[in-house]
Design a protein around this motif. Sequence first.
Motif, mmCIF file in Angstrom:
data_model
loop_
_atom_site.group_PDB
_atom_site.id
_atom_site.type_symbol
_atom_site.label_atom_id
_atom_site.label_comp_id
_atom_site.label_asym_id
_atom_site.label_seq_id
_atom_site.Cartn_x
_atom_site.Cartn_y
_atom_site.Cartn_z
ATOM 1 N N GLN A 101 43.212 40.031 32.614
ATOM 2 C CA GLN A 101 44.047 40.276 33.789
ATOM 3 C C GLN A 101 43.830 39.240 34.889
ATOM 4 N N VAL A 102 43.202 38.143 34.541
ATOM 5 C CA VAL A 102 42.886 37.083 35.494
ATOM 6 C C VAL A 102 43.614 35.809 35.087
ATOM 7 N N LEU A 103 44.197 35.128 36.065
ATOM 8 C CA LEU A 103 44.900 33.875 35.819
ATOM 9 C C LEU A 103 44.363 32.791 36.742
ATOM 10 N N PRO A 104 44.404 31.542 36.302
ATOM 11 C CA PRO A 104 44.049 30.450 37.208
ATOM 12 C C PRO A 104 45.066 30.348 38.328
ATOM 13 N N VAL A 105 44.640 29.872 39.469
ATOM 14 C CA VAL A 105 45.574 29.628 40.572
ATOM 15 C C VAL A 105 46.517 28.499 40.159
ATOM 16 N N GLY A 267 47.381 41.901 29.780
ATOM 17 C CA GLY A 267 47.075 40.539 29.363
ATOM 18 C C GLY A 267 48.279 39.843 28.753
ATOM 19 N N ARG A 268 49.075 40.571 27.978
ATOM 20 C CA ARG A 268 50.276 39.966 27.384
ATOM 21 C C ARG A 268 51.289 39.596 28.459
ATOM 22 N N ILE A 269 51.407 40.441 29.473
ATOM 23 C CA ILE A 269 52.336 40.138 30.569
ATOM 24 C C ILE A 269 51.882 38.881 31.311
ATOM 25 N N LEU A 270 50.582 38.812 31.620
ATOM 26 C CA LEU A 270 50.080 37.665 32.360
ATOM 27 C C LEU A 270 50.136 36.394 31.519
#
Length: 322
Positions: A101-105, A267-270
Motif C-alpha cells: 500500500q506504499v508508493l514512491p513519491v 496493492g493491485r490498485i496502487l
Amino acid sequence: MRAIAVVEDQLLWRDRPDPPDPGPTEVRIAVAWAGMNRADLVQRTGNYPPPSGASDILGLEVSGHVAATGAQVTELSVGDPVCALLAGGGYAEQVVVPAAQVLPVPSGFALREAAALPEVFATAWLNLFMVGALQPGERVLLHAGASGVGTTAIQLCRVFGHPCFVTVGSADKIEACRALGADDGWNRHDGSFVDAVNAWGGADLILDPVGGDYVPQDLAVLNTDGRLVLIGLMGGRSTELDLGRLLMKCQRVIGSTLRSQPPAAKGRILAALRQHVWPRLASGDIVPQIDAEWPIEEAGAAMAHLAGNASVGKVLLRVAGG
C-alpha cells in the motif's frame, strides 16, 4: 509518538503509544503530511468504525519517509520518500502499513503534494476503471465534482478520453471543474440534474457518493448498459427505484468501498496507479488539487472547513513538513 485523539468531539494532538514494529511485509513511515477525507468526518462521529485490526486513529493517507522495513520488503529502503494508502492511523507522527500500500513519491513531487494522492487516486481509479470498467469513449457523470475524488476523476477522464459532466454546489465550482477538463456541470442548488445531463447525452458510468434521492435520478440519465457505482451515502441510505427502467435498459447498480479491501487488493490498485497514472503526474498532465492546509494541531479547524463544503480539492494536515 503524538497523534490526534477524538475527545468529546474535539480533535486533540496527544501522546499515543508508538505503533508496533513492522511485520515481515510492512513498513513504518515517519509521517510528514496527512490527507483529510470525508470518511474521517464520519468516523469522528462514530458512524464509520475502522476495519478489524486497523488503527482507531483517523487518517487514510499520508506522505513521509520510510523509517523501518520488514524482513521481506525489498522494494523500499529506509529514507525513501513515499506516500501510502491506509486503513487508519494517518493523523500521527508514525504509521505502520503493508508495503503493498506504499508508493514512491512521483518524480518532481514534494511530500506535500504526494499526500494528496493515495486515497483519491485509488478511489477514482478503482471505481472508474476497475469496478466501473470504463470502455473507450464512454461518458461519465461525477457527483461532488469539486471534491478530492471528483477533481481527480475529472482529470483521469480527460487524459484517458472520457467526456465527463459534474454536479457541484456553486457556479464557481462548475468553472473550476471545467478548467480541469469537465465538459459542463450543474449546480445542485438549481434542482434536479436530470434534464441537463440528458441534454448532454446521458452517462454510461456514474460515480455517486451521495445516494439517497440521487439514485433514481441517476438511473434516469444512465444510458443502456450503463453502470451506477455508489461510493457514499451523504444523501441517505434509502430510496425508491423504477425497476422497470433498470431491467429494460440493462443498467447495473454497484456498491463499492475502498477502505475494507484487503492489502492485496489495495496493492493491485496502487500498482495500476504506478503504471498508468504516476507517469502522468510526473509529466504534469495530471495535477493534484490542494484546497488548503493546516498544522496537525489545528485538525479541528481543517475538518470544519471540509465539512462546510467550500473546498475544491484536498485538505491537508502538516505533521512534520517536507
